[in-house]
Design an enzyme around this catalytic site. Structure first.
Site, PDB file in Angstrom:
ATOM      1  N   ASN A  51     -16.186  16.949  -7.152  1.00 58.51           N
ATOM      2  CA  ASN A  51     -16.914  16.559  -8.355  1.00 58.51           C
ATOM      3  C   ASN A  51     -18.404  16.395  -8.105  1.00 58.51           C
ATOM      4  O   ASN A  51     -18.858  16.340  -6.962  1.00 58.51           O
ATOM      5  CB  ASN A  51     -16.348  15.237  -8.900  1.00 58.51           C
ATOM      6  CG  ASN A  51     -16.400  14.117  -7.861  1.00 58.51           C
ATOM      7  OD1 ASN A  51     -15.536  14.033  -7.000  1.00 58.51           O
ATOM      8  ND2 ASN A  51     -17.418  13.277  -7.943  1.00 58.51           N
ATOM      9  N   ASP A  57     -15.491  13.593 -12.860  1.00 57.25           N
ATOM     10  CA  ASP A  57     -14.880  13.513 -11.524  1.00 57.25           C
ATOM     11  C   ASP A  57     -13.722  14.506 -11.388  1.00 57.25           C
ATOM     12  O   ASP A  57     -12.714  14.226 -10.757  1.00 57.25           O
ATOM     13  CB  ASP A  57     -14.394  12.075 -11.234  1.00 57.25           C
ATOM     14  CG  ASP A  57     -13.936  11.885  -9.793  1.00 57.25           C
ATOM     15  OD1 ASP A  57     -14.294  12.701  -8.918  1.00 57.25           O
ATOM     16  OD2 ASP A  57     -13.191  10.921  -9.542  1.00 57.25           O
ATOM     17  N   CYS A 105     -16.801  -4.464  -5.175  1.00 58.24           N
ATOM     18  CA  CYS A 105     -15.565  -4.962  -4.567  1.00 58.24           C
ATOM     19  C   CYS A 105     -14.299  -4.324  -5.142  1.00 58.24           C
ATOM     20  O   CYS A 105     -13.298  -4.161  -4.441  1.00 58.24           O
ATOM     21  CB  CYS A 105     -15.457  -6.479  -4.735  1.00 58.24           C
ATOM     22  SG  CYS A 105     -17.001  -7.370  -4.416  1.00 58.24           S
TER      23      CYS A 105
HETATM   24 CA    CA Z   1     -14.318  11.988  -6.662  1.00 62.03          CA
END
Ligand code: CA
Length: 736
Positions: free
Chosen positions: A292, A337, A649
């Protein structure tokens, strides 16, 4: 077949070879071209892999053969006998991180990798360890990996084992001893978060490897090294670099014309080749699957538009020179993505009355591509899962027709497939005789929306310390809750799919979306391990479950099957993880996965007919949340902590501080952990164990606020479990 006697010799020789291995590091690598494994491993060469079909008991390369169809001709375990399949042996990997490896089996030796890029050679009949190798990846490197400290496998070739380490080294080991012969640094810029998680491929005396890291903002490429010496032979970049510098190779000049405006070379570019690299002996081509864009959002990456070559493309290279023969871009101007790095299989198929040499791929974007390997011509592109980002692929132009209603520039939208893909790296299996592909697929949406910062300023600032997607991950929970009503239901399934007609003769739904790869066999079976911990054999004609075994651990890795001394075996590695940050206590009707209920046992399980080993039954995890110390934080502080948690996180510790069972759940920290929270996050107290310091991107105040947020989340989940509140509020960004 290697006899028992030779195996004993191999074990004894391992000590000797190790000595040789240590000696040779000072000078001559040839010295360690040893001994005991000949004439098996030593003779794995191009001819033997090209003719892998003639030795069906072995699994000689990543996808079994150069065709990478992952279809085994073995039939001893079949529809009639599979009921007698049981555990022959198992091996604990001593880790609870994700296992993604495809083992290589040569005669009676199995080579495979585990988390942290460790390599094992074991007796395929008993599991006895012949040798193991640990590249000693620094623990803090875990922070540089988007999707856990995984490794998908090794390559075995000419007496050597090749592995890519998470910290970017390509390493050659002596196949007989595990001694390191050479190691090269594959990373062009060690300030950027490059990793290797994929399996190297070998052909023509070369080793090929790419990298991961697009989420953090890197530039992709694939490199060929001399298998003997480790010398670099060629490198192909997948996206253009700094326009003020010369093009590295002519293809970059072509690609650069499709990137417009912006400063992609500073913020990343993307296009990492982190998984599929397939060698085609028919054309001496190397097909690379390109990932991506970085960032995900194209308006930031290339504000003037353009296809952004070679993102999300399948590129055919000359295996000897690395020059491009053709490319096919699955997702021009990738905005979601949508990697095209998923496994590729090669086959000869009749298409429209003509025999064609085809390449088959089910990339993340939901369309199944059939491409002519000779010239890259698109032959078919049928959807194999639910797709809403595009209406269809126009076969004439080869381009997808995007759905303008799903544009997310102005307002957030649920997009299918989401970034986990309709299919990810978990292997599919191609059954040429049946004309079917068995795909571990999913409908798993993500709500896409531009970040507030970009909306307000039109400026995007790359943050080197975290995922740089262009989306608002810091406020993700708020966005999710605001749009929860319109969320399409996530689901997983195993589907038998006809790539030419787009029809599915059968589909089996699985209660969780994030499941394992598959292998199909001439015995009429499809094997798959799922998120619920069930390892199953399906009838490949109907999808009926013919056999199942409870491993008590969620699985991602693809099973393989092999034969030693006339007995067929099926093996699988257990242990989930990877990219699924939503896995902690998923929203119904998605079921809780086994690794959350029990534990994420990193294990290799090997089955045969009449196997007599027993797997211990684990107890359920204690997931009770301790009473949190009194909070003295304002809503603003908790909200600030939530934003930082989402940005830095959540990709490991889980959305809304609910871990998926692989990385520690911060809600169950005891008082001693609370005491050292700031030291862990800012000083790297647990760096060796994989928790790096974040002092380069987080201030003491931010970390204190993250701590407030984690405690607030823990406390409301505890009260909810105790029936003391109606529902957790989950987000503080609305200001309450
Ligand atoms: Ca990726």
């Amino acid at each position: 077949m290697m006899s028992r006697l030779i195996l004993v010799v191999a074990v004894l020789a391992a000590g000797v070879g190790l000595y040789f291995g240590l000696v040779q590091q000072a000078g001559s690598p040839e010295v360690a071209e040893t001994v005991a494994f000949e004439p098996s491993v030593g003779l794995i060469d191009d001819e033997r892999i090209k003719n892998a079909e003639s030795e069906p008991g072995n699994w000689l390369s990543y996808g079994r053969t150069y065709d990478e169809r992952r279809f085994s001709p073995l039939t001893q375990i079949n529809r009639e006998t599979v009921g007698g399949l049981s555990l022959a042996w198992y091996k604990d990997m001593g880790t609870n991180r994700a296992q993604e490896s495809t083992p290589i089996v040569v005669d009676d030796t199995m080579f495979f990798t585990s988390s942290w890029s460790r390599v094992f050679a074991v007796d395929a009949k008993t599991g006895d360890t012949l040798w193991s190798y640990d590249p000693k990846v620094p623990g803090e490197w875990a922070r540089r990996a988007c999707c856990d400290v995984v490794n998908r496998g090794a390559a075995v070739y000419r007496g050597r084992v090749y592995v890519g380490s998470l910290d970017g080294r390509l390493i050659a080991l002596d196949a007989a001893t595990g001694a390191e012969l050479w190691s090269v640094d594959t990373i062009i810029d060690r300030d950027r978060f490059y990793t290797i998680t994929g399996a190297p491929r070998v052909a023509n005396g070369k080793v090929f490897i790419g990298n991961g890291g697009a989420e953090f903002g890197v530039r992709g490429y694939v490199t060929a090294y001399d298998a003997e010496t480790g010398d670099q032979l060629w490198r192909f970049f997948t996206v253009p670099g700094d326009p003020s510098l010369p093009f590295e190779h002519p293809e970059m000049e072509v690609a650069a014309k499709t990137w417009k405006g912006g400063n992609w070379w500073e913020i990343g570019g993307g296009g990492t080749v982190w998984n599929a690299i397939v060698y085609d002996p028919d054309f001496n081509s190397l097909y690379i699957g390109v990932g991506n864009g970085a960032p995900w959002t194209r308006v930031i990456r290339s504000p003037g538009g353009g296809d952004n070559l070679f993102l999300s493309s399948i590129v055919a290279l000359d295996a000897d020179t690395g020059s491009m023969k053709w490319y096919y871009q699955t997702t021009p101007g990738d905005n979601w993505d949508y990697t095209a790095v998923q496994d590729m299989a090669l086959a000869d198929m009749e298409v429209d009355g003509m025999m064609r040499k085809v390449l088959l791929q089910a990339p993340k974007n939901g369309f199944f591509y059939v491409i002519d390997r000779q010239d890259g011509k698109l032959l078919r592109a049928n959807p194999y899962a639910t797709v809403n980002w595009a209406t269809h692929v126009d076969l004439e132009s080869g381009r997808p027709v995007e759905n303008p209603e799903l544009d997310y520039l102005e307002e957030a939208n649920w997009v299918l497939p989401g970034p986990l893909g309709a299919h990810n790296w978990q292997a599919m299996s191609v059954d040429v005789e049946a004309g079917l592909v068995y795909i571990p697929a999913q409908d798993n949406p993500l709500i896409f929306g531009m970040s507030e910062e970009w909306k307000q300023t039109g400026v995007y600032k790359r943050d080197p310390g975290r995922w740089n997607t262009g989306l608002e991950f810091g406020a993700f929970t708020q966005t999710l809750l605001e749009n929860i009503e319109s969320m399409p239901t996530p689901k997983g399934y195993l589907t038998a799919f006809d790539p030419l007609t787009g029809e599915s003769p059968w589909t089996v739904e699985i209660p969780h979306y994030w499941n394992g790869g598959v292998v199909a066999t001439a015995g009429g079976l499809v094997f798959q391990g799922d998120a619920l911990g069930m390892f199953k054999a399906y009838d490949k004609a109907t999808g009926e479950v013919l056999w199942e075994f409870n491993t008590y651990t969620s699985m991602l890795a693809p099973p393989i099957t092999f034969e030693v001394d006339g007995e067929q075996y099926v093996s699988i590695l257990t242990g989930t993880g990877g990219a699924d940050m939503f896995s902690g206590e998923p929203l119904p009707p998605v079921a809780e996965h086994a690794s959350l209920t029990y534990n994420n046992f990193g294990r290799l399980l090997v089955f045969k007919l009449g196997g007599e080993e027993i797997l211990p039954v684990p107890t359920k995890r204690d997931r009770s949340i301790p009473v949190q110390p009194m909070l003295t934080a304002s809503v603003d502080q908790i909200a600030d902590g939530e934003r930082h948690y989402g940005n830095y996180c959540a990709s490991c510790h889980g959305l809304v501080a609910r871990s998926g069972g692989v990385i520690p759940d911060l809600r169950v920290m005891g008082e001693e952990k609370h005491q050292i929270f700031n030291q862990v996050v800012l000083e790297g107290l647990l760096a060796q164990r994989g928790m790096a310091a974040f002092d380069d991107v987080l201030s003491e105040e931010s970390v204190t606020n993250i701590h407030h947020y984690v405690r607030a989340r823990a406390e409301e989940d505890r009260l909810f479990a105790a029936g003391e509140i109606e529902a957790p509020q989950l987000t503080w960004l609305g200001g309450e």
